[in-house]
Design a protein around this motif. Structure first.
Motif, PDB file in Angstrom:
ATOM      1  N   ARG A  18      47.031  46.275  28.371  1.00  0.00           N
ATOM      2  CA  ARG A  18      46.379  45.682  27.206  1.00  0.00           C
ATOM      3  C   ARG A  18      45.430  44.565  27.630  1.00  0.00           C
ATOM      4  O   ARG A  18      44.283  44.487  27.175  1.00  0.00           O
ATOM      5  CB  ARG A  18      47.443  45.155  26.239  1.00  0.00           C
ATOM      6  CG  ARG A  18      46.921  44.339  25.097  1.00  0.00           C
ATOM      7  CD  ARG A  18      46.045  45.205  24.168  1.00  0.00           C
ATOM      8  NE  ARG A  18      45.343  44.420  23.205  1.00  0.00           N
ATOM      9  CZ  ARG A  18      45.795  44.095  22.015  1.00  0.00           C
ATOM     10  NH1 ARG A  18      46.975  44.519  21.615  1.00  0.00           N
ATOM     11  NH2 ARG A  18      45.092  43.351  21.209  1.00  0.00           N
ATOM     12  N   ILE A  19      45.895  43.707  28.513  1.00  0.00           N
ATOM     13  CA  ILE A  19      45.056  42.600  28.988  1.00  0.00           C
ATOM     14  C   ILE A  19      43.865  43.146  29.756  1.00  0.00           C
ATOM     15  O   ILE A  19      42.729  42.718  29.549  1.00  0.00           O
ATOM     16  CB  ILE A  19      45.879  41.608  29.838  1.00  0.00           C
ATOM     17  CG1 ILE A  19      46.850  40.854  28.928  1.00  0.00           C
ATOM     18  CG2 ILE A  19      44.968  40.632  30.580  1.00  0.00           C
ATOM     19  CD1 ILE A  19      47.861  40.007  29.674  1.00  0.00           C
ATOM     20  N   ALA A  20      44.103  44.102  30.645  1.00  0.00           N
ATOM     21  CA  ALA A  20      43.014  44.696  31.424  1.00  0.00           C
ATOM     22  C   ALA A  20      42.011  45.377  30.499  1.00  0.00           C
ATOM     23  O   ALA A  20      40.798  45.267  30.686  1.00  0.00           O
ATOM     24  CB  ALA A  20      43.564  45.682  32.449  1.00  0.00           C
ATOM     25  N   SER A  21      42.507  46.082  29.498  1.00  0.00           N
ATOM     26  CA  SER A  21      41.633  46.765  28.553  1.00  0.00           C
ATOM     27  C   SER A  21      40.737  45.764  27.826  1.00  0.00           C
ATOM     28  O   SER A  21      39.525  45.963  27.714  1.00  0.00           O
ATOM     29  CB  SER A  21      42.467  47.556  27.549  1.00  0.00           C
ATOM     30  OG  SER A  21      41.645  48.130  26.567  1.00  0.00           O
ATOM     31  N   ASP A  22      41.316  44.673  27.340  1.00  0.00           N
ATOM     32  CA  ASP A  22      40.533  43.645  26.652  1.00  0.00           C
ATOM     33  C   ASP A  22      39.510  43.014  27.585  1.00  0.00           C
ATOM     34  O   ASP A  22      38.368  42.771  27.202  1.00  0.00           O
ATOM     35  CB  ASP A  22      41.451  42.559  26.084  1.00  0.00           C
ATOM     36  CG  ASP A  22      42.283  43.044  24.907  1.00  0.00           C
ATOM     37  OD1 ASP A  22      41.991  44.141  24.370  1.00  0.00           O
ATOM     38  OD2 ASP A  22      43.234  42.326  24.534  1.00  0.00           O
ATOM     39  N   ARG A  23      39.937  42.742  28.827  1.00  0.00           N
ATOM     40  CA  ARG A  23      39.040  42.120  29.811  1.00  0.00           C
ATOM     41  C   ARG A  23      37.883  43.052  30.114  1.00  0.00           C
ATOM     42  O   ARG A  23      36.724  42.644  30.092  1.00  0.00           O
ATOM     43  CB  ARG A  23      39.818  41.785  31.077  1.00  0.00           C
ATOM     44  CG  ARG A  23      38.943  41.181  32.164  1.00  0.00           C
ATOM     45  CD  ARG A  23      39.764  40.690  33.329  1.00  0.00           C
ATOM     46  NE  ARG A  23      40.663  41.676  33.860  1.00  0.00           N
ATOM     47  CZ  ARG A  23      40.452  42.350  34.983  1.00  0.00           C
ATOM     48  NH1 ARG A  23      39.370  42.140  35.691  1.00  0.00           N
ATOM     49  NH2 ARG A  23      41.324  43.228  35.415  1.00  0.00           N
ATOM     50  N   TYR A  24      38.160  44.321  30.390  1.00  0.00           N
ATOM     51  CA  TYR A  24      37.089  45.259  30.723  1.00  0.00           C
ATOM     52  C   TYR A  24      36.184  45.521  29.525  1.00  0.00           C
ATOM     53  O   TYR A  24      34.973  45.682  29.684  1.00  0.00           O
ATOM     54  CB  TYR A  24      37.639  46.568  31.290  1.00  0.00           C
ATOM     55  CG  TYR A  24      38.039  46.429  32.734  1.00  0.00           C
ATOM     56  CD1 TYR A  24      37.084  46.176  33.713  1.00  0.00           C
ATOM     57  CD2 TYR A  24      39.363  46.532  33.126  1.00  0.00           C
ATOM     58  CE1 TYR A  24      37.441  46.020  35.037  1.00  0.00           C
ATOM     59  CE2 TYR A  24      39.727  46.388  34.457  1.00  0.00           C
ATOM     60  CZ  TYR A  24      38.768  46.131  35.412  1.00  0.00           C
ATOM     61  OH  TYR A  24      39.114  45.978  36.722  1.00  0.00           O
ATOM     62  N   LEU A  25      36.734  45.544  28.347  1.00  0.00           N
ATOM     63  CA  LEU A  25      35.911  45.718  27.157  1.00  0.00           C
ATOM     64  C   LEU A  25      34.902  44.577  27.056  1.00  0.00           C
ATOM     65  O   LEU A  25      33.709  44.802  26.812  1.00  0.00           O
ATOM     66  CB  LEU A  25      36.780  45.774  25.895  1.00  0.00           C
ATOM     67  CG  LEU A  25      36.032  45.940  24.580  1.00  0.00           C
ATOM     68  CD1 LEU A  25      35.228  47.236  24.565  1.00  0.00           C
ATOM     69  CD2 LEU A  25      37.018  45.923  23.421  1.00  0.00           C
ATOM     70  N   ALA A  26      35.365  43.355  27.266  1.00  0.00           N
ATOM     71  CA  ALA A  26      34.475  42.189  27.217  1.00  0.00           C
ATOM     72  C   ALA A  26      33.423  42.266  28.316  1.00  0.00           C
ATOM     73  O   ALA A  26      32.238  41.973  28.090  1.00  0.00           O
ATOM     74  CB  ALA A  26      35.282  40.897  27.335  1.00  0.00           C
ATOM     75  N   GLN A  27      33.815  42.668  29.523  1.00  0.00           N
ATOM     76  CA  GLN A  27      32.873  42.764  30.638  1.00  0.00           C
ATOM     77  C   GLN A  27      31.841  43.863  30.408  1.00  0.00           C
ATOM     78  O   GLN A  27      30.642  43.666  30.646  1.00  0.00           O
ATOM     79  CB  GLN A  27      33.621  42.999  31.949  1.00  0.00           C
ATOM     80  CG  GLN A  27      34.423  41.802  32.388  1.00  0.00           C
ATOM     81  CD  GLN A  27      35.275  42.080  33.616  1.00  0.00           C
ATOM     82  OE1 GLN A  27      35.554  43.225  33.955  1.00  0.00           O
ATOM     83  NE2 GLN A  27      35.690  41.023  34.273  1.00  0.00           N
ATOM     84  N   LEU A  28      32.281  45.016  29.944  1.00  0.00           N
ATOM     85  CA  LEU A  28      31.359  46.124  29.678  1.00  0.00           C
ATOM     86  C   LEU A  28      30.378  45.759  28.571  1.00  0.00           C
ATOM     87  O   LEU A  28      29.180  46.067  28.662  1.00  0.00           O
ATOM     88  CB  LEU A  28      32.129  47.398  29.330  1.00  0.00           C
ATOM     89  CG  LEU A  28      32.912  48.022  30.487  1.00  0.00           C
ATOM     90  CD1 LEU A  28      33.857  49.100  29.971  1.00  0.00           C
ATOM     91  CD2 LEU A  28      31.985  48.572  31.551  1.00  0.00           C
ATOM     92  N   ASP A  29      30.863  45.106  27.538  1.00  0.00           N
ATOM     93  CA  ASP A  29      29.991  44.680  26.450  1.00  0.00           C
ATOM     94  C   ASP A  29      28.941  43.693  26.957  1.00  0.00           C
ATOM     95  O   ASP A  29      27.757  43.798  26.620  1.00  0.00           O
ATOM     96  CB  ASP A  29      30.818  44.062  25.320  1.00  0.00           C
ATOM     97  CG  ASP A  29      29.953  43.639  24.147  1.00  0.00           C
ATOM     98  OD1 ASP A  29      29.194  44.494  23.633  1.00  0.00           O
ATOM     99  OD2 ASP A  29      30.038  42.465  23.746  1.00  0.00           O
ATOM    100  N   ALA A  30      29.363  42.740  27.774  1.00  0.00           N
ATOM    101  CA  ALA A  30      28.434  41.746  28.321  1.00  0.00           C
ATOM    102  C   ALA A  30      27.397  42.408  29.230  1.00  0.00           C
ATOM    103  O   ALA A  30      26.206  42.088  29.162  1.00  0.00           O
ATOM    104  CB  ALA A  30      29.205  40.671  29.087  1.00  0.00           C
ATOM    105  N   MET A  31      27.843  43.340  30.057  1.00  0.00           N
ATOM    106  CA  MET A  31      26.905  44.053  30.934  1.00  0.00           C
ATOM    107  C   MET A  31      25.899  44.851  30.122  1.00  0.00           C
ATOM    108  O   MET A  31      24.700  44.842  30.412  1.00  0.00           O
ATOM    109  CB  MET A  31      27.660  44.985  31.889  1.00  0.00           C
ATOM    110  CG  MET A  31      28.349  44.283  33.022  1.00  0.00           C
ATOM    111  SD  MET A  31      29.223  45.443  34.094  1.00  0.00           S
ATOM    112  CE  MET A  31      27.863  46.362  34.810  1.00  0.00           C
TER     113      MET A  31
END
Length: 161
Positions: A18-31
């Motif tokens: 869950r934490i990894a999913s939220d983190r990657y979602l934020a990173q992908l959105d920013a990219m």
């Protein structure tokens, strides 16, 4: 309700995902936001566009800042290169629009100007800080070891600020 033991591998795995999913979602959105700002987009396909150094720099900054914005605190961030490689393994490529070259050129010029301002500001601060921190002592006290008192001054040789 019964008490539950959360210190188990199953719960830990779910929390980690869950934490990894939220983190990657934020990173992908920013990219994606920064890529779009500079005239690039992600697409499914076999061809990709060359990635200029300034785009890599911007995407890296986006990836590093994303976890902080998402959670309010620093988190371990993947590199933009790792994320792009993972996307590429899934057949997702970064492509340039027709306006990308001009947008990249503008971003490069903006970053150069910002660096020059930082250097000028730092140089001005160093000159001011350095001058303010030099004690006012007589020149002979620095140059002449024969003087009986350190800091003794000879008339007319005082260093003025």
């Amino acid at each position: 309700m019964d008490a539950m033991n959360i210190a188990t591998a199953g719960v830990a795995g779910k929390v980690e995902r869950r934490i990894a999913s939220d983190r990657y979602l934020a990173q992908l959105d920013a990219m994606q936001t920064q890529a779009k700002r500079l005239g690039y987009y992600f697409t499914q396909g076999t061809r990709s566009s060359p990635i200029p150094a300034v785009l890599t720099e911007v995407l890296t900054e986006a990836v590093v800042q994303a976890p902080r914005r998402a959670s309010g605190s620093p988190a371990v961030a993947s590199s933009s290169e790792e994320i792009i490689a993972a996307l590429s393994d899934m057949g997702i490529r970064l492509r340039a629009t027709r306006s990308a070259a001009a947008l990249i050129e503008g971003e490069t010029a903006r970053r150069r100007a910002a660096r020059r301002r930082q250097l000028r500001t730092a140089a001005g601060r160093n000159r001011t800080d350095g001058a303010a921190s030099i004690p006012r002592i007589g020149l002979p006290a620095i140059l002449n070891e024969d003087m009986s008192e350190p800091g003794a001054e000879v008339e007319g040789t005082d260093v003025k600020s």
